[in-house]
Every structure is written in structure tokens, then in C-alpha cells.
Motif scaffolding. Structure first.
Motif, mmCIF file in Angstrom:
data_model
loop_
_atom_site.group_PDB
_atom_site.id
_atom_site.type_symbol
_atom_site.label_atom_id
_atom_site.label_comp_id
_atom_site.label_asym_id
_atom_site.label_seq_id
_atom_site.Cartn_x
_atom_site.Cartn_y
_atom_site.Cartn_z
ATOM 1 N N LEU A 1 0.927 -1.354 -0.026
ATOM 2 C CA LEU A 1 0.040 0.010 0.186
ATOM 3 C C LEU A 1 1.062 1.148 -0.029
ATOM 4 O O LEU A 1 1.977 1.223 0.345
ATOM 5 C CB LEU A 1 -0.939 -0.090 1.300
ATOM 6 N N SER A 2 0.243 2.247 -0.452
ATOM 7 C CA SER A 2 0.966 3.649 -0.344
ATOM 8 C C SER A 2 0.906 4.159 1.225
ATOM 9 O O SER A 2 0.373 3.363 2.131
ATOM 10 C CB SER A 2 0.020 4.709 -1.171
ATOM 11 N N THR A 3 1.502 4.871 1.411
ATOM 12 C CA THR A 3 1.510 5.510 2.905
ATOM 13 C C THR A 3 0.182 5.926 3.445
ATOM 14 O O THR A 3 -0.074 5.308 4.519
ATOM 15 C CB THR A 3 2.451 6.675 3.125
ATOM 16 N N SER A 4 -0.590 6.645 2.896
ATOM 17 C CA SER A 4 -2.094 6.731 3.238
ATOM 18 C C SER A 4 -2.949 5.541 3.269
ATOM 19 O O SER A 4 -3.625 5.441 4.178
ATOM 20 C CB SER A 4 -2.612 7.927 2.258
ATOM 21 N N GLY A 5 -2.644 4.583 2.197
ATOM 22 C CA GLY A 5 -3.265 3.323 2.239
ATOM 23 C C GLY A 5 -2.907 2.411 3.351
ATOM 24 O O GLY A 5 -4.024 1.900 3.949
ATOM 25 N N MET A 6 -1.946 2.608 4.040
ATOM 26 C CA MET A 6 -1.605 1.880 5.180
ATOM 27 C C MET A 6 -2.214 2.600 6.283
ATOM 28 O O MET A 6 -2.449 1.756 7.309
ATOM 29 C CB MET A 6 0.104 2.002 5.667
ATOM 30 N N ILE A 7 -2.357 3.731 6.243
ATOM 31 C CA ILE A 7 -3.300 4.357 7.412
ATOM 32 C C ILE A 7 -4.568 3.863 7.554
ATOM 33 O O ILE A 7 -5.323 3.389 8.443
ATOM 34 C CB ILE A 7 -3.207 5.842 7.470
ATOM 35 N N ARG A 8 -5.333 3.887 6.327
ATOM 36 C CA ARG A 8 -6.619 3.396 6.078
ATOM 37 C C ARG A 8 -6.842 1.928 6.586
ATOM 38 O O ARG A 8 -7.693 1.523 7.167
ATOM 39 C CB ARG A 8 -7.199 3.562 4.668
ATOM 40 N N TYR A 9 -5.412 1.119 6.055
ATOM 41 C CA TYR A 9 -5.797 -0.449 6.205
ATOM 42 C C TYR A 9 -5.680 -0.467 7.819
ATOM 43 O O TYR A 9 -6.477 -1.081 8.128
ATOM 44 C CB TYR A 9 -4.530 -1.011 5.555
ATOM 45 N N ALA A 10 -4.727 0.008 8.435
ATOM 46 C CA ALA A 10 -4.704 -0.051 9.895
ATOM 47 C C ALA A 10 -6.108 0.419 10.708
ATOM 48 O O ALA A 10 -6.338 -0.365 11.772
ATOM 49 C CB ALA A 10 -3.462 0.806 10.454
ATOM 50 N N ARG A 11 -6.537 1.230 10.165
ATOM 51 C CA ARG A 11 -7.685 1.686 10.793
ATOM 52 C C ARG A 11 -8.954 0.791 10.739
ATOM 53 O O ARG A 11 -9.750 0.386 11.363
ATOM 54 C CB ARG A 11 -8.195 3.103 10.134
ATOM 55 N N ASP A 12 -8.996 0.210 9.426
ATOM 56 C CA ASP A 12 -10.088 -0.587 8.919
ATOM 57 C C ASP A 12 -10.067 -1.925 9.219
ATOM 58 O O ASP A 12 -11.072 -2.764 9.073
ATOM 59 C CB ASP A 12 -10.362 -0.331 7.397
ATOM 60 N N THR A 13 -8.903 -2.554 9.362
ATOM 61 C CA THR A 13 -9.065 -3.962 9.483
ATOM 62 C C THR A 13 -8.844 -4.305 11.052
ATOM 63 O O THR A 13 -8.623 -3.503 11.801
ATOM 64 C CB THR A 13 -7.460 -4.555 8.987
ATOM 65 N N ASP A 14 -9.284 -5.502 11.357
ATOM 66 C CA ASP A 14 -9.687 -6.059 12.548
ATOM 67 C C ASP A 14 -8.216 -6.258 13.645
ATOM 68 O O ASP A 14 -8.340 -6.030 14.936
ATOM 69 C CB ASP A 14 -10.157 -7.477 12.827
ATOM 70 N N ALA A 15 -7.103 -6.368 12.979
ATOM 71 C CA ALA A 15 -5.952 -6.790 13.634
ATOM 72 C C ALA A 15 -5.464 -5.715 14.496
ATOM 73 O O ALA A 15 -5.875 -4.250 14.385
ATOM 74 C CB ALA A 15 -4.858 -6.773 12.530
ATOM 75 N N ALA A 16 -5.129 -5.904 15.614
ATOM 76 C CA ALA A 16 -4.417 -5.081 16.691
ATOM 77 C C ALA A 16 -2.980 -4.718 16.493
ATOM 78 O O ALA A 16 -2.515 -3.687 17.068
ATOM 79 C CB ALA A 16 -4.728 -5.459 18.033
ATOM 80 N N GLU A 17 -2.104 -5.536 15.862
ATOM 81 C CA GLU A 17 -0.696 -5.200 15.643
ATOM 82 C C GLU A 17 -0.193 -5.146 14.215
ATOM 83 O O GLU A 17 -0.876 -5.980 13.266
ATOM 84 C CB GLU A 17 0.235 -6.371 16.345
ATOM 85 N N PHE A 18 0.621 -4.551 13.743
ATOM 86 C CA PHE A 18 0.956 -4.160 12.448
ATOM 87 C C PHE A 18 2.686 -3.966 12.260
ATOM 88 O O PHE A 18 3.161 -3.524 13.275
ATOM 89 C CB PHE A 18 0.444 -2.961 11.762
ATOM 90 N N LEU A 19 3.180 -4.656 11.399
ATOM 91 C CA LEU A 19 4.556 -4.265 10.881
ATOM 92 C C LEU A 19 4.542 -3.424 9.899
ATOM 93 O O LEU A 19 4.125 -3.757 8.796
ATOM 94 C CB LEU A 19 5.323 -5.651 10.869
ATOM 95 N N VAL A 20 5.008 -2.245 9.898
ATOM 96 C CA VAL A 20 4.884 -1.461 8.958
ATOM 97 C C VAL A 20 6.307 -1.157 8.022
ATOM 98 O O VAL A 20 7.487 -0.769 8.759
ATOM 99 C CB VAL A 20 4.575 0.167 9.666
ATOM 100 N N VAL A 21 6.311 -1.654 7.030
ATOM 101 C CA VAL A 21 7.553 -1.834 6.156
ATOM 102 C C VAL A 21 7.594 -0.820 5.256
ATOM 103 O O VAL A 21 7.453 -0.795 4.027
ATOM 104 C CB VAL A 21 7.613 -3.199 5.554
ATOM 105 N N THR A 22 7.976 0.458 5.849
ATOM 106 C CA THR A 22 8.201 1.789 4.908
ATOM 107 C C THR A 22 9.433 2.443 5.995
ATOM 108 O O THR A 22 9.645 2.218 6.806
ATOM 109 C CB THR A 22 7.068 2.165 4.687
ATOM 110 N N GLU A 23 9.345 3.572 5.261
ATOM 111 C CA GLU A 23 10.120 4.705 6.170
ATOM 112 C C GLU A 23 9.585 4.725 7.553
ATOM 113 O O GLU A 23 8.493 4.885 7.670
ATOM 114 C CB GLU A 23 10.109 6.150 5.475
ATOM 115 N N CYS A 24 10.368 4.884 8.558
ATOM 116 C CA CYS A 24 10.111 4.713 9.891
ATOM 117 C C CYS A 24 9.060 6.034 10.284
ATOM 118 O O CYS A 24 8.504 5.858 11.470
ATOM 119 C CB CYS A 24 11.132 4.560 10.801
ATOM 120 N N GLY A 25 9.210 7.021 9.820
ATOM 121 C CA GLY A 25 8.395 8.161 10.239
ATOM 122 C C GLY A 25 6.917 7.779 10.261
ATOM 123 O O GLY A 25 5.911 8.387 10.886
ATOM 124 N N LEU A 26 6.332 7.083 9.254
ATOM 125 C CA LEU A 26 5.288 6.578 9.179
ATOM 126 C C LEU A 26 4.297 5.937 10.383
ATOM 127 O O LEU A 26 3.355 6.096 10.494
ATOM 128 C CB LEU A 26 4.762 5.750 7.975
#
Ligand code: 13P
Ligand code: SF4
Length: 334
Positions: free
Chosen positions: A246-271
Motif C-alpha cells: 500500500l501507499s503511505t495513506s493506504g497503510m493508515i486506512r488499512y490499519a484503521r479499517d482492519t480487525d488486527a491489533a498489531e502491524f509491522l510497517v515496512v516503509t520509512e519509519c516516520g510513518l
């Protein structure tokens, strides 16, 4: 300016505490940030300016931003703002994109040295030479350039794309032969998702290209059930480990909309900071890769940009007009 803040009442410190970086965001530094935020807010009003910021910016930049987003959202927003000055808190190609789409506005970037390794990996003359050579074999060849390119490269591009619409744009162009510029990792991702012939330029993002798949496997072992989200600038073997690309904003939407509680964010760490601020109830693990270009933008630099009107983006009118056509085409197709 809010000089009345005391150690006990730093609202910002309370909010930034969740970032877990108390050495950077101590009570004292948060008070200083609050003062700068108040100063920049007043300057924005005085100068009729709007601040657009990319998702990788420092958390304190989000405090002064009128809009925060990914490259596509910044391009769209840059086209529509009412203010006469745009301050782009991101990297140089993003500020150029705002200028291309709003040529009559004053566009400032707090530090013009904030470049991008992808934008550096292709220049317009080399692109034209390669395109002309390939058109001898594929007369219908179309040049699709990632927005992480200079205005001069966009000017010799048929249509631009971003990380969030690359597959869609390639699918929509009227040709089976695409010269995809400049990210070979994004090109490989697009190629895996289309039947078209993708000829990749040999560039990469130094931040994403360093990430290796074994790190992801180790985190998965330690955290069964974790969702892995990766940016398409990562290598193919890294993307193969991801649950979502996903794009950076796509990751934000995904984290908000999916049931999972934990995510590994594989991109620049500021995200991860942005994710923690946007979706505070969830937990984010990060690949510790920092884009030093993005981090060149600071609050004092943003204040000085507004005071002194620099660094101002200026582009050759003809380059600007040609580049606009490739960006408008993307907005139309996407
Ligand atoms: P996004 O368009 O996903 O925000 O990506 C921009 C970028 O530079 C990623 O490295
Ligand atoms: Fe460019 Fe990579 Fe930095 Fe994004 S993370 S701005 S692609 S160098």
C-alpha cells in the motif's frame, strides 16, 4: 506565542508521549514546539499560506500542517488550495508537483536540499534517449513516470503515477509497452499485476531498497497474527512477505479499517509516528529506515520559510506546462 506553558500543562507532551520517544519529545522540547507552532500558525494567516505535509514528516510538522497525505493526495490538494502561498513540508519533487499544478501560486519548501534518491536516478536527456531507442522496437511505447521525478522528467513523460495508482494507470494507458521510470521495485510490483510489457528503469529508493525479508520473517515468528504492510518501493522478496502492499495513506486506512491489533510497517519509519497518532488504539512495529531527506524539514525551517519566502520553487514555464500535462493525465486516469 504561548509563553505561559508550564511543565505540567504541555498538552502536546501528553499527546506525543504515546510515540515512546521521550528523549526527543521531552516536556521542555514540547513546550518549545508549542511556541513554534503558535508562531507558524500566526505567520500562515499573515502570509495567506497553507502547509501541506507528507506522511513521513516529523510529528511536530503535523501540528502545523493544514493537510497531511501521500504523494497523490498532496498533488490533488496542491491543485485546489485557495491560499496564495503553499509551503510543502516534504521533498523537492513534491514541492515541484505543487508548483506544476498551481503555477501562479508561490510554492516554498523549507529546505531545497530535501531531495529523493529516486528523483536523482533519472534525468530527462537519458530518458528521452532510452525512450527513442525503445520506440524503434515498440512504436507504441508509453512512458509512465512515478511522481518521484523532477519536473524536467515529468515534462518528457506521457503519464505520471504514484504508489497508490501505478497498477491502475498502467492498465488504463492505451499501449501494451510501458517504459516505467525510475523505480525498478515499483516496476516489478506493477509487472506482477498486469499482463503488459513493463520495461523498468534501473533506479531505487535507498530507504526501501535496504529492507530485507528475513527481518519480516523474524517479526512474524515473534508476533503470530501480526499484519505486515509494505510499500511498493520495497524489493520483490520483501513484498512477497507482506499481507498488503500500500501507499503511505493506504497503510493508515488499512490499519484503521482492519480487525488486527498489531502491524509491522515496512516503509520509512516516520510513518509509524503518523500511524500512532491516527490510530492510537493499535500497535505498530517499524522497519527502522529513515529518509534523511524528509527529515531535513523542521519547524524552525518552516517558520523561516514563511518569514523569508524561501526556498521558493521556480520552474521554466515550458517545462512546467509539459509536466502538468502528464500529471493531469494521471489525475484524469486515476
Ligand atoms: P507515497 O505516495 O506512498 O506517500 O510515497 C511517497 C514516497 O516517497 C515513498 O517513499
Ligand atoms: Fe525518495 Fe525514498 Fe525518501 Fe521516499 S523514502 S522521498 S522515495 S528517498
Amino acid at each position: 506565542m504561548s509563553t505561559a506553558a508550564t511543565k505540567q500543562d504541555s498538552e502536546l507532551f501528553d499527546r506525543f508521549r504515546s510515540l515512546g520517544q521521550e528523549t526527543v519529545y521531552s516536556e521542555e522540547s514540547c513546550q518549545h514546539i508549542e511556541e513554534l507552532v503558535a508562531e507558524i500558525t500566526a505567520l500562515k494567516r499573515e502570509k495567506n499560506a497553507v502547509i501541506l505535509a507528507h506522511n513521513y514528516q516529523r510529528p511536530e510538522i503535523f501540528e502545523v500542517a493544514d493537510f497531511v497525505g501521500d504523494s497523490l493526495e498532496l498533488a490533488r490538494r496542491g491543485r485546489d488550495v485557495a491560499e496564495s502561498t503553499i509551503v510543502l513540508c516534504g521533498v523537492h519533487f513534491m514541492a515541484e508537483t505543487a508548483k506544476i499544478l498551481s503555477p501562479d501560486k508561490r510554492v516554498l519548501i523549507p529546505d531545497a536540499r530535501a531531495g529523493c534518491s529516486l528523483a536523482d536516478s533519472v534525468d530527462a536527456d537519458a530518458l528521452v534517449a532510452r525512450r527513442d531507442e525503445l520506440r524503434k522496437v515498440f512504436p507504441d511505447l508509453v512512458v509512465v513516470s512515478y511522481v518521484n521525478t523532477t519536473a524536467a522528467v515529468k515534462a518528457v513523460t506521457d503519464v505520471c503515477c504514484t504508489s497508490s495508482n501505478a497498477v491502475k494507470i498502467v492498465g488504463a494507458v492505451d499501449s501494451n509497452n510501458i517504459l516505467f521510470v525510475p523505480d525498478r521495485n515499483l516496476a516489478a510490483y506493477v509487472s506482477a499485476n498486469t499482463a503488459k510489457n513493463i520495461i523498468a528503469w534501473d533506479g531505487d529508493c535507498y530507504v526501501h531498497h535496504q529492507i530485507r525479508p528475513d527481518v519480516i520473517r523474524k517479526v512474524r515468528e515473534a508476533h503470530p497474527g501480526i499484519r505486515v504492510v509494505a510499500h511498493p518501493e520495497c524489493r520483490t522478496d520483501v513484498l512477497a512477505e507482506a499481507d498488503a502492499v500500500l501507499s503511505t495513506s493506504g497503510m493508515i486506512r488499512y490499519a484503521r479499517d482492519t480487525d488486527a491489533a498489531e502491524f509491522l510497517v515496512v516503509t520509512e519509519c516516520g510513518l509509524s509516528d503518523r500511524l500512532l497518532m491516527e490510530v492510537p488504539e493499535k500497535r505498530f512495529y517499524k522497519a527502522c529506515q529513515l529518509c534523511h531527506y524528509m527529515k531535513m524539514i523542521t519547524l524552525p525551517g518552516t517558520r523561516d520559510a514563511l518569514i523569508h519566502g524561501k526556498d521558493e520553487v521556480s520552474l521554466d514555464r515550458e517545462v512546467c506546462d509539459h509536466a502538468r500535462a502528464s500529471l493531469e493525465r494521471m489525475i484524469e486516469l486515476g
